[in-house]
Design an enzyme around this catalytic site. Sequence first.
Site, mmCIF file in Angstrom:
data_model
loop_
_atom_site.group_PDB
_atom_site.id
_atom_site.type_symbol
_atom_site.label_atom_id
_atom_site.label_comp_id
_atom_site.label_asym_id
_atom_site.label_seq_id
_atom_site.Cartn_x
_atom_site.Cartn_y
_atom_site.Cartn_z
ATOM 1 N N SER A 12 0.824 -1.212 0.000
ATOM 2 C CA SER A 12 0.000 0.000 0.000
ATOM 3 C C SER A 12 0.859 1.263 0.000
ATOM 4 O O SER A 12 0.372 2.334 -0.345
ATOM 5 C CB SER A 12 -0.906 -0.003 1.226
ATOM 6 N N CYS A 74 2.396 -6.817 1.825
ATOM 7 C CA CYS A 74 1.450 -6.047 2.633
ATOM 8 C C CYS A 74 0.553 -7.055 3.322
ATOM 9 O O CYS A 74 -0.056 -7.904 2.667
ATOM 10 C CB CYS A 74 0.645 -5.140 1.701
ATOM 11 N N CYS A 185 2.472 -6.437 10.299
ATOM 12 C CA CYS A 185 2.366 -5.227 9.467
ATOM 13 C C CYS A 185 3.792 -4.850 9.094
ATOM 14 O O CYS A 185 4.678 -4.892 9.954
ATOM 15 C CB CYS A 185 1.694 -4.092 10.233
#
Lengths: 279, 279
Positions: A12, A74, A185
């Site tokens: 992203s 991601c 993450c």
Amino acid sequence: MSNQRPIGVFDSGVGGLTVAREIMRQMPDERIVYFGDTARVPYGSKSRVTIIRFVRQIVRFLETKKVKAIAIACNTASSYALDTIEAEVDLPIIGVVKPGARTAIRTTVNRRIGVIGTDATINSGMYPQYIHSLAPDIEVFGKACPLFCPLVEEGMLHDFVTEEIAHRYLTELKGRDIDTLILGCTHYPLIRSLIGKCMGPGVQLVNPAYETAVSLRDMLREKDLLAAPLPAGSEPHHEFYVSDGAEKFENFANSILPYDIRKTQVVDIEGYSMEKING
Amino acid sequence: MSNQRPIGVFDSGVGGLTVAREIMRQMPDERIVYFGDTARVPYGSKSRVTIIRFVRQIVRFLETKKVKAIAIACNTASSYALDTIEAEVDLPIIGVVKPGARTAIRTTVNRRIGVIGTDATINSGMYPQYIHSLAPDIEVFGKACPLFCPLVEEGMLHDFVTEEIAHRYLTELKGRDIDTLILGCTHYPLIRSLIGKCMGPGVQLVNPAYETAVSLRDMLREKDLLAAPLPAGSEPHHEFYVSDGAEKFENFANSILPYDIRKTQVVDIEGYSMEKING
């Protein structure tokens, strides 16, 4: 299929550069085409349907770059879109969730694993689902940490405010007696030491960026797709694309990559078809 | 042109609801069509070119809803796109920057004004530019506060962490001896009291959401576009659209609007043309 074709890596935004960095380290002969969807970042607060639409556009774009494989760098996109996209494209494709989950399974002794990530990654339930499919006896505890990304992007990597927020997010997990924590993450490895300090020495941290590069290398080797060794002294020519803000992206990239990148190009990603790939 | 047509109001997400709320309060007979670009939120870290493209798509969408006027309820979009879009559409269009700036000019006594907002709003220089065009003698001091939005969206409205972050962001402005501070992001009125406490009683806070509704009413009256009074006991039928996550949007909306909204619809905003409007 030529082994000299590049590997497509996307995220992203800038977080996926931690995955690109691991691929560069572990496979120094491979070329990378990186795409960061900086016009629509962050993905972590968005819905499944929207993430799948975004990922379809990005895969279409990477196909125009003749990639030989794709790494979804991601967690949110891996959680929501990998299975759907895998069924739609002919290329080998890998996400960060499964390699991270497999390492966590190998790591845990007391069979209690924690996962931290964005709202979307945690809500998707992908980590517990995949872990249970391989090891039904393991208990998995998830916790969304939505402020970690903005804090990392503010550069507050060693700051008592970030420590305080970490303490609030992680207290619940500490009460669960986990011995392994997945950094779900791609931004989180940048505050790894702070998270480790908060969790204490009894908890092993798993970084899916590292594990993903390992799995990708295995996958390419198995399919006989590894690039031939480069001549001594030469380096692969990586390419970087974003959907917005090339300069800002380069500044961040140059702070975490082992060499400086230049000429990041902006792509009109919305112009790529949102239809089902091959369908 | 019928006065009964609705007013289009849009924002990158939920923040613009503070503007919609003021319009409902001040013009209870008007219908609102609200659009929140939740698939691409936040705008504050994105570039001018990208923001203009997004705003063109949204204005196209609002035109299909037959709006009589448009309020850009987003400081970033007002800063980057208002002048460009104003020249492209025939509808009356208003942003939040100019009404907020005009009130700040009327408020300041010592001719020193502060502005806080997203990176994009502060980098655009729109507030100082517009203030100087009307009052060249006023000094304007801007400060980006990128963590305020995520903190508000985490619900940390009364929290010592938010106070600590406010203290760091605002210390510089306090040293500038300003007597007026513009809350240049639609999220910030929700932490107004905390900002006020940090700045002290000598600094007046200006809320552009309120000022924008006042200016919009003046503009509609001047163009004879105000809606006729509704029959006693009836209420206007507002419509809400988002580009992603209708349920999450409704939860936030219902926490700040004076009545509950239902049936928020999801729009494929990328499907609206990005070409110049009327061009």
